[in-house]
Design a protein around this motif. Structure first.
Motif, PDB file in Angstrom:
ATOM      1  N   ALA A  62       0.825  -1.217   0.000  1.00 31.42           N
ATOM      2  CA  ALA A  62       0.000   0.000   0.000  1.00 31.42           C
ATOM      3  C   ALA A  62       0.862   1.271   0.000  1.00 31.42           C
ATOM      4  N   ALA A  63       1.947   1.269   0.800  1.00 32.86           N
ATOM      5  CA  ALA A  63       2.790   2.476   0.889  1.00 32.86           C
ATOM      6  C   ALA A  63       3.444   2.771  -0.459  1.00 32.86           C
ATOM      7  N   GLU A  64       3.802   1.700  -1.171  1.00 29.47           N
ATOM      8  CA  GLU A  64       4.448   1.886  -2.471  1.00 29.47           C
ATOM      9  C   GLU A  64       3.458   2.478  -3.486  1.00 29.47           C
ATOM     10  N   VAL A  65       2.183   2.101  -3.342  1.00 21.92           N
ATOM     11  CA  VAL A  65       1.169   2.663  -4.251  1.00 21.92           C
ATOM     12  C   VAL A  65       1.199   4.185  -4.148  1.00 21.92           C
ATOM     13  N   GLU A  66       1.261   4.686  -2.928  1.00 19.86           N
ATOM     14  CA  GLU A  66       1.288   6.141  -2.733  1.00 19.86           C
ATOM     15  C   GLU A  66       2.544   6.745  -3.369  1.00 19.86           C
ATOM     16  N   ASP A  67       3.688   6.068  -3.168  1.00 21.31           N
ATOM     17  CA  ASP A  67       4.945   6.591  -3.743  1.00 21.31           C
ATOM     18  C   ASP A  67       4.870   6.621  -5.275  1.00 21.31           C
ATOM     19  N   VAL A  68       4.335   5.543  -5.844  1.00 19.37           N
ATOM     20  CA  VAL A  68       4.256   5.458  -7.310  1.00 19.37           C
ATOM     21  C   VAL A  68       3.382   6.600  -7.844  1.00 19.37           C
ATOM     22  N   LEU A  69       2.242   6.828  -7.171  1.00 23.83           N
ATOM     23  CA  LEU A  69       1.345   7.903  -7.620  1.00 23.83           C
ATOM     24  C   LEU A  69       2.007   9.271  -7.446  1.00 23.83           C
ATOM     25  N   ALA A  70       2.738   9.433  -6.337  1.00 19.06           N
ATOM     26  CA  ALA A  70       3.364  10.736  -6.056  1.00 19.06           C
ATOM     27  C   ALA A  70       4.470  11.060  -7.065  1.00 19.06           C
ATOM     28  N   ARG A  71       5.066  10.029  -7.658  1.00 19.45           N
ATOM     29  CA  ARG A  71       6.142  10.278  -8.638  1.00 19.45           C
ATOM     30  C   ARG A  71       5.616  10.707 -10.002  1.00 19.45           C
ATOM     31  N   ILE A  72       4.278  10.627 -10.197  1.00 14.00           N
ATOM     32  CA  ILE A  72       3.722  10.995 -11.523  1.00 14.00           C
ATOM     33  C   ILE A  72       3.040  12.349 -11.412  1.00 14.00           C
ATOM     34  N   SER A  73       3.450  13.314 -12.249  1.00 13.88           N
ATOM     35  CA  SER A  73       2.691  14.570 -12.268  1.00 13.88           C
ATOM     36  C   SER A  73       1.852  14.599 -13.547  1.00 13.88           C
ATOM     37  N   PHE A  74       0.638  15.095 -13.389  1.00  9.70           N
ATOM     38  CA  PHE A  74      -0.334  15.099 -14.486  1.00  9.70           C
ATOM     39  C   PHE A  74      -0.556  16.543 -14.916  1.00  9.70           C
ATOM     40  N   THR A  75      -0.556  16.773 -16.204  1.00 13.41           N
ATOM     41  CA  THR A  75      -0.687  18.150 -16.699  1.00 13.41           C
ATOM     42  C   THR A  75      -1.340  18.150 -18.084  1.00 13.41           C
ATOM     43  N   ASP A  76      -1.808  19.342 -18.500  1.00 10.91           N
ATOM     44  CA  ASP A  76      -2.272  19.450 -19.889  1.00 10.91           C
ATOM     45  C   ASP A  76      -1.324  20.362 -20.685  1.00 10.91           C
ATOM     46  N   ALA A  77      -0.135  20.636 -20.121  1.00  9.79           N
ATOM     47  CA  ALA A  77       0.821  21.538 -20.797  1.00  9.79           C
ATOM     48  C   ALA A  77       2.014  20.762 -21.340  1.00  9.79           C
ATOM     49  N   LEU A  78       2.097  20.709 -22.671  1.00 10.15           N
ATOM     50  CA  LEU A  78       3.176  19.972 -23.344  1.00 10.15           C
ATOM     51  C   LEU A  78       4.567  20.507 -22.955  1.00 10.15           C
ATOM     52  N   GLU A  79       4.642  21.804 -22.651  1.00  5.61           N
ATOM     53  CA  GLU A  79       5.942  22.435 -22.313  1.00  5.61           C
ATOM     54  C   GLU A  79       6.573  21.817 -21.063  1.00  5.61           C
ATOM     55  N   GLN A  80       5.753  21.165 -20.236  1.00  3.42           N
ATOM     56  CA  GLN A  80       6.280  20.540 -19.010  1.00  3.42           C
ATOM     57  C   GLN A  80       7.256  19.402 -19.332  1.00  3.42           C
ATOM     58  N   LEU A  81       7.330  19.026 -20.632  1.00  4.40           N
ATOM     59  CA  LEU A  81       8.213  17.915 -21.018  1.00  4.40           C
ATOM     60  C   LEU A  81       9.647  18.381 -21.275  1.00  4.40           C
ATOM     61  N   ALA A  82       9.866  19.692 -21.257  1.00  2.00           N
ATOM     62  CA  ALA A  82      11.141  20.261 -21.731  1.00  2.00           C
ATOM     63  C   ALA A  82      12.383  19.633 -21.109  1.00  2.00           C
ATOM     64  N   GLN A  83      12.311  19.276 -19.825  1.00  2.86           N
ATOM     65  CA  GLN A  83      13.511  18.799 -19.125  1.00  2.86           C
ATOM     66  C   GLN A  83      13.630  17.266 -19.091  1.00  2.86           C
ATOM     67  N   CYS A  84      12.726  16.556 -19.772  1.00  5.96           N
ATOM     68  CA  CYS A  84      12.741  15.081 -19.682  1.00  5.96           C
ATOM     69  C   CYS A  84      13.939  14.486 -20.428  1.00  5.96           C
ATOM     70  N   ASP A  85      14.424  13.344 -19.904  1.00  7.33           N
ATOM     71  CA  ASP A  85      15.472  12.587 -20.606  1.00  7.33           C
ATOM     72  C   ASP A  85      14.862  11.775 -21.749  1.00  7.33           C
ATOM     73  N   LEU A  86      13.628  11.315 -21.514  1.00 13.53           N
ATOM     74  CA  LEU A  86      12.947  10.486 -22.511  1.00 13.53           C
ATOM     75  C   LEU A  86      11.474  10.855 -22.532  1.00 13.53           C
ATOM     76  N   VAL A  87      10.930  11.083 -23.722  1.00 13.78           N
ATOM     77  CA  VAL A  87       9.487  11.301 -23.866  1.00 13.78           C
ATOM     78  C   VAL A  87       8.932  10.164 -24.718  1.00 13.78           C
ATOM     79  N   VAL A  88       7.885   9.511 -24.212  1.00  9.31           N
ATOM     80  CA  VAL A  88       7.224   8.455 -24.993  1.00  9.31           C
ATOM     81  C   VAL A  88       5.850   8.961 -25.399  1.00  9.31           C
ATOM     82  N   GLU A  89       5.653   9.103 -26.688  1.00 11.66           N
ATOM     83  CA  GLU A  89       4.349   9.542 -27.205  1.00 11.66           C
ATOM     84  C   GLU A  89       3.447   8.321 -27.289  1.00 11.66           C
TER      85      GLU A  89
END
Ligand code: 3HC
Length: 286
Positions: A62-89
């Motif tokens: 259960a604790a890991e579920v929270e960590d996994v969710l916390a590591r994902i940020s959700f957005t509708d702004a494509l510009e938030q991808l600027a600093q990523c090492d890898l983008v998967v469309e």
């Protein structure tokens, strides 16, 4: 060669959500971009539902579920991808939509060695690379549904993908995500869909021609051949719109009649009967 330390996902449908879940479970921060805040919320609920199912089955604490969710940020702004090492469309299987995304995202990535990948199963990777302005750092990374459960990932370098990109992606998939990779050439369908899609379309033709009921066709392959699910149930799981789009791209490329979507599939998609995701396909769903 540095490991991938941040992943961007474009599209939070079945595949995008699954790839986000897999990446975050590997400890990598994820930015998931959807077309609207509402769609981003739906992606979040989908991932949470999948993690809760995994928790119920004892696959994750259960604790890991929270960590996994916390590591994902959700957005509708494509510009938030600027600093990523890898983008998967992982947007819908539509060439114009993907070309437009690659045209926009390519110049946005700020890291020189950032990789832009597509989860397409049938659209030429070389075309996506050509419009991105970074063809050497574009390749196909094709996951299978449900991504958290399926072990395989197909890797598709195009004629213009650099050897460094190919080996960095292979390390990401195998060592960081713990998946099994196979490599395929940049031809519509790659390995798995070239074999699977004609089989699924043949099952639809068989049903359309009245050979047998949907249940009996599916029982035939589950009980007679040991498949985990029958072809029509699998169509519902993948999504009938996705199968039609993949079949159409493969038919365009090879002109092989077995790849051509049958009329019943067209009509079902036109009627919005898309399978599990629309609660009705060959079977009803709650
Ligand atoms: N994380 C980790 N594990 C999970 C999970 C999650 N989010 N969700 C489910 N699981 C685990 C379950 O715990 C279970 O493991 P266990 O057997 O060790 O207990 C296992 O996955 C199966 O889950 P369920 O028991 O809930 O479901 P089923 O046993 O009914 O199996 C299925 C469902 C995995 C979908 C199975 O029917 C199957 O493998 N079907 C075939 C799917 C397939 O062919 N996919 C490929 C489609 S093609 C494609 O995607 C390409 C695209 O381009 C079209």
């Amino acid at each position: 060669m540095s490991p991938i330390e941040s992943v961007g996902i474009v599209g939070g449908g079945l595949m995008g959500s699954g790839i986000a879940e897999v990446s975050s479970r590997a400890g990598i921060p994820v930015t998931l971009v959807e077309i609207s805040a509402e769609a981003a919320d739906q992606a979040q609920s989908r991932i949470e539902g999948s993690l809760r199912r995994a928790e119920k089955r004892g696959k994750i604490e259960a604790a890991e579920v929270e960590d996994v969710l916390a590591r994902i940020s959700f957005t509708d702004a494509l510009e938030q991808l600027a600093q990523c090492d890898l983008v998967v469309e992982a947007a819908s299987e539509n060439e114009q939509v993907k070309l437009d995304l690659f045209r926009r995202i390519g110049p946005m990535l700020e890291k020189e060695d950032a990789i832009l990948a597509s989860n397409t199963s049938s659209i030429p990777i070389v075309k996506l690379g050509a419009v991105s302005g970074r063809a050497g750092r574009v390749m196909g990374i094709h996951f299978f549904n449900p991504a958290p459960v399926m072990k395989l990932v197909e890797l598709i370098p195009s004629l213009t993908t650099s050897p460094e990109t190919k080996s960095r992606v292979a390390t990401f998939v195998e060592d960081q995500l713990g998946k099994q990779a196979i490599e395929a050439t940049d031809r519509a369908g790659f390995v798995v869909n070239s074999l699977l899609v004609p089989y699924l379309l043949s099952a639809i033709r068989m049903y359309e021609a009245g050979y047998a009921s949907a249940e009996d066709i599916d029982h035939g392959m589950v009980l007679g051949c040991g498949h985990p699910m029958g072809p029509l149930a699998l169509c519902d799981l993948i999504g009938l719109d996705t199968i039609r789009a993949i079949g159409a791209s493969m038919y365009d490329e090879f002109k092989e009649p077995l790849y051509s979507p049958p009329p019943l599939l067209d009509r079902m998609v036109e009627a919005g009967l898309l399978g599990k995701k629309s609660a009705q396909g060959f079977y009803p769903y709650k």
